[in-house]
Design an enzyme around this catalytic site. Sequence first.
Site, mmCIF file in Angstrom:
data_model
loop_
_atom_site.group_PDB
_atom_site.id
_atom_site.type_symbol
_atom_site.label_atom_id
_atom_site.label_comp_id
_atom_site.label_asym_id
_atom_site.label_seq_id
_atom_site.Cartn_x
_atom_site.Cartn_y
_atom_site.Cartn_z
ATOM 1 C CG ASP A 195 -0.195 0.200 2.526
ATOM 2 O OD1 ASP A 195 0.707 -0.600 2.810
ATOM 3 O OD2 ASP A 195 -0.521 1.146 3.273
ATOM 4 C CG ASP A 214 3.210 -0.660 4.971
ATOM 5 O OD1 ASP A 214 2.834 -1.000 3.839
ATOM 6 O OD2 ASP A 214 2.481 -0.056 5.772
ATOM 7 C CE1 TYR A 244 -4.708 2.755 4.356
ATOM 8 C CE2 TYR A 244 -3.445 0.846 5.030
ATOM 9 C CZ TYR A 244 -3.537 2.028 4.347
ATOM 10 O OH TYR A 244 -2.453 2.506 3.650
ATOM 11 C CD GLU A 258 4.029 5.280 4.895
ATOM 12 O OE1 GLU A 258 4.090 4.045 4.779
ATOM 13 O OE2 GLU A 258 3.580 5.843 5.915
#
Length: 616
Positions: free
Chosen positions: A81, A84, A233, A478
């Site tokens: 995603d 990571d 999430y 990120e």
Amino acid sequence: MKRLARLVIPMAPLLLVLVLCTPTMVLGGHDYGQALSKSILFFEAQRSGHLPKNQRVSWRANSGLNDGKASGVDLVGGYYDAGDNVKFGLPMAFTVTMMSWSILEYGNQMAKSGELGHAMEAVKWGTDYFIKAHPHPYVLYGEVGDGNSDHYCWQRPEDMTTDRRAYRIDPSKPGSDLAGETAAAMAAASLVFSRYDPAYSAELLRHAQQLFEFADKYRGKYDSSITVAQKYYRSVSGYNDELLWAAAWLYQATHNQYYLEYLGKNGDSLGGTGWAMTEFSWDDKYAGVQTLVSKILMQGRAGHYAPEFERYQQKAEYFMCSCLGKGTKNVQRTPGGLMFCQRWNNLQFVTSASFLMTVYSDYLASSRRNLHCFSGAVAPSALLSFAKSQVDYILGDNPRATSYMVGYGTNYPRQVHHRASSIVSFKVNPTFVSCRGGYATWFSRKASDPNLLTGATVGGPDAYDNFADQRNNYEQTEPATYNNAPLLGVLARLSGGQGGYNQLLPVELPALKPIVLRPNPAPVAVEQKLTSSWNSNGITYYRYSTLVKNKSDKTLKNLWLSISKLYGPLWGLTKSGDLYTLPKWLHSLPAGKSLEFVYIHASSQAEVSISNYTLE
């Protein structure tokens, strides 16, 4: 990272012969065609599984090759995603939905930039995985790996030693939001492939319809079933928005009146006509539903549900006016003019809102009407102009003169919070990077990433246009797939120039001839056989001989094997961390040659799989 809102068959690369090759238009000082190309390339850096021959991000290698194995299902493939190595189903599905919507609206512009084939490959990498993740009508795997163990480690995907457990939803543990979003993704993608691969399109549509039925029949939030997702999430908005979102996409894909009726009859009870939103994201789809339903209304396809659909449209226009700063409740902006919703990965909201404003601008222009805001009528061009200003900010027109797309321009983030890009490529140095060793050696480095994460749109600046290019600044540095997915459509639209679009007519993608390359046989094979057994002190021991065959016409190097369920000594390989490689006296394996190793233990044969290799 915490992101509250605020499987073994590799994909057959889809190569398209593009017949449209006109120069990319540069508007406002930015090369939107170049930005589009880079944005699509980012998805290749996020791939999990067996990488295809046409992989352009050459510093990545195969990873996650045993995903799903422990659960008896092939979950190899899909996307990581963000920075990571977890495969989270909900944001991955939203990513695929938005890539597909971008293609459906602006595929012709992508073709002119030479990027339609690459964009479709990016969609297919996701949908191939979703097909694997949906092995039964009422079963959907929604996560591989977990954020807690993954974030404890800083490793390349190719070195992963973290838990790769697979998590699923089913009738006893439902997840209507996850199933609904995946249904939307597969329905939208079925439209993308309908002209080029009708059989594949039909397969996607079948899965989409089954998933919608599952989502609607067995209602519940997915993070109540897959609880490991809650920290990362969480479905804050619930599942009602995804039910409407899936129905809207299934109506687009099938023209079946059932889905139109579902939207008309459930708009009030599920919130489609009630919620007035100022955000659109992987979690909250209401603004997207309202925009898509508005399109159906403006196309004259609402039938006797037109009054209900007009109420959806009122909420869509509330969203647009709020973004423009012309509503009753407006989106905050930074001093430099960027929409600001939250400090953590704010650009995800900017790119998604910019996409909705772009398509709605074209819908309005096509229907020859204005946007109606609290402050008065607004021309459609104002929406497109504001969306353009947000993209220009991302590309460098901001107080810091910083491009927040890695690799675009000259001043962009160099220390991205991303495991794969921050650690030397496995192909350059295959020495195993341990779980905690990665933090000590690579995460803490005060230097540029060794691998350029081209096209990645990072989290972006704070409410005052400030930005710190530091690897540990995950809120700002990120990237994420769902940052880029909506951006594809906006960049394609801007690269195509101004005016001349009727987005209320069916958009027919260019007459491209698809050439589907079937995957070649695996170039490296593993064969095991039992060679002897004996009894000692009442225990039966077995000797196994294992051959690793180089079946390619190239030299095999940097071979890494994963061996599990091994309970005794092994000869013929060198162990490095949790993996095995060629013995020290053998640096490569020539074409057609084999390597033998043996092991002895009191059990059935160990599980041997190829973790990585290079062919030269």
